[in-house]
Design a protein around this motif. Sequence first.
Motif, PDB file in Angstrom:
ATOM      1  N   SER A 166       0.843  -1.195   0.000  1.00  0.00           N
ATOM      2  CA  SER A 166       0.000   0.000   0.000  1.00  0.00           C
ATOM      3  C   SER A 166       0.882   1.250   0.000  1.00  0.00           C
ATOM      4  O   SER A 166       1.638   1.488   0.954  1.00  0.00           O
ATOM      5  N   LYS A 167       0.756   2.060  -1.034  1.00  0.00           N
ATOM      6  CA  LYS A 167       1.564   3.270  -1.105  1.00  0.00           C
ATOM      7  C   LYS A 167       1.194   4.265  -0.011  1.00  0.00           C
ATOM      8  O   LYS A 167       2.061   4.989   0.494  1.00  0.00           O
ATOM      9  N   GLU A 168      -0.085   4.289   0.364  1.00  0.00           N
ATOM     10  CA  GLU A 168      -0.509   5.172   1.444  1.00  0.00           C
ATOM     11  C   GLU A 168       0.145   4.755   2.765  1.00  0.00           C
ATOM     12  O   GLU A 168       0.622   5.596   3.534  1.00  0.00           O
ATOM     13  N   LEU A 169       0.186   3.437   3.019  1.00  0.00           N
ATOM     14  CA  LEU A 169       0.823   2.946   4.237  1.00  0.00           C
ATOM     15  C   LEU A 169       2.324   3.205   4.210  1.00  0.00           C
ATOM     16  O   LEU A 169       2.907   3.614   5.225  1.00  0.00           O
ATOM     17  N   ILE A 170       2.939   3.002   3.057  1.00  0.00           N
ATOM     18  CA  ILE A 170       4.384   3.245   2.933  1.00  0.00           C
ATOM     19  C   ILE A 170       4.696   4.703   3.272  1.00  0.00           C
ATOM     20  O   ILE A 170       5.666   5.007   3.972  1.00  0.00           O
ATOM     21  N   SER A 171       3.848   5.628   2.798  1.00  0.00           N
ATOM     22  CA  SER A 171       4.056   7.048   3.068  1.00  0.00           C
ATOM     23  C   SER A 171       4.014   7.331   4.572  1.00  0.00           C
ATOM     24  O   SER A 171       4.869   8.057   5.105  1.00  0.00           O
ATOM     25  N   VAL A 172       3.039   6.744   5.257  1.00  0.00           N
ATOM     26  CA  VAL A 172       2.921   6.934   6.703  1.00  0.00           C
ATOM     27  C   VAL A 172       4.125   6.324   7.422  1.00  0.00           C
ATOM     28  O   VAL A 172       4.688   6.916   8.358  1.00  0.00           O
ATOM     29  N   LEU A 173       4.549   5.143   6.986  1.00  0.00           N
ATOM     30  CA  LEU A 173       5.674   4.466   7.617  1.00  0.00           C
ATOM     31  C   LEU A 173       6.979   5.235   7.419  1.00  0.00           C
ATOM     32  O   LEU A 173       7.840   5.255   8.303  1.00  0.00           O
ATOM     33  N   ILE A 174       7.138   5.870   6.268  1.00  0.00           N
ATOM     34  CA  ILE A 174       8.336   6.685   6.019  1.00  0.00           C
ATOM     35  C   ILE A 174       8.389   7.848   7.005  1.00  0.00           C
ATOM     36  O   ILE A 174       9.447   8.159   7.567  1.00  0.00           O
ATOM     37  N   ASP A 175       7.233   8.489   7.249  1.00  0.00           N
ATOM     38  CA  ASP A 175       7.194   9.591   8.220  1.00  0.00           C
ATOM     39  C   ASP A 175       7.590   9.101   9.609  1.00  0.00           C
ATOM     40  O   ASP A 175       8.361   9.752  10.319  1.00  0.00           O
ATOM     41  N   SER A 176       7.054   7.948   9.998  1.00  0.00           N
ATOM     42  CA  SER A 176       7.380   7.389  11.309  1.00  0.00           C
ATOM     43  C   SER A 176       8.848   7.010  11.385  1.00  0.00           C
ATOM     44  O   SER A 176       9.522   7.278  12.385  1.00  0.00           O
TER      45      SER A 176
END
Length: 279
Positions: A166-176
């Motif tokens: 999921s690209k949306e999840l990847i984006s959130v995980l990168i921020d974290s």
Amino acid sequence: MPNIKDEVFLGLRDHYNGKLSKLADLAQPETWSFGKDREKDPYRILRNYFQFTYNRLSEEGKILSSKDGLFRSMNTGLLTKYNQEIVAIFTQSKINGEGKLPWYFNGFFKDTDRYFTSNFEKIPELASYVKNPEDLIYNQKYEIRVQKEHVIDDNYDRFVAAGYSSKELISVLIDSSKSTLYKKLVRNFKLALPFYYHNKETDEKKIQLLVPLYFPGANVKLAFVLNKLSTGQDFYYEAVTVLPVEWAYMNARLIVRPDEEWARIIEEVDSVVEEDING
């Protein structure tokens, strides 16, 4: 860049591994394989290190020839536990004919071994990758910026291979991950490993930094590649791509010995990508 495989017969796999085993025993203790891959390929990291160190030394013209031209020698960059230089020696091949390589890999030796001193008058130089030593060290004053569209879209297959689709999840995980990374880097700047980048098509050469991507609740599987850029008034780091963590480690090891945190990370690698990125 020259390639050792085009110039030197390294030997059949078991014989070659035997020589790498001798090097591992000679050198100061270090992890030379990935935890989950140790039985299958116990010298994966060491083999990559040795071969690409040769390539860089050949590019720099630092491989020595004996007076009679029958031997060549390179500095491995490794030291014994008594801080003696460890060199590799190559002998001129006695097998002639089309497709035969001109050199045979003889083995690894201390700089005090008679086989080395009887054929060479000085110790070969070390490989060099950088002109400005400051480029090797992460500067805590510089911000890390991530162009997510570029990093995620261009490296989507690598994220999928790491278990994230999921690209949306990847984006959130990168921020974290970025938040966790900042906390770790201000306490240990050595977590950012220098990487010698050489674009063979454009011949661009520069030092980049490699830092782990700490996704919550998971082992580290990917690393950011950081470029140091300037706004005109100040510098910042930009994450330009991601690499499988084993590729990152092997490339960084060409320049420095990674610290304990990276040693822990590679022990936790649960699968190993077959290709060596420098290959």
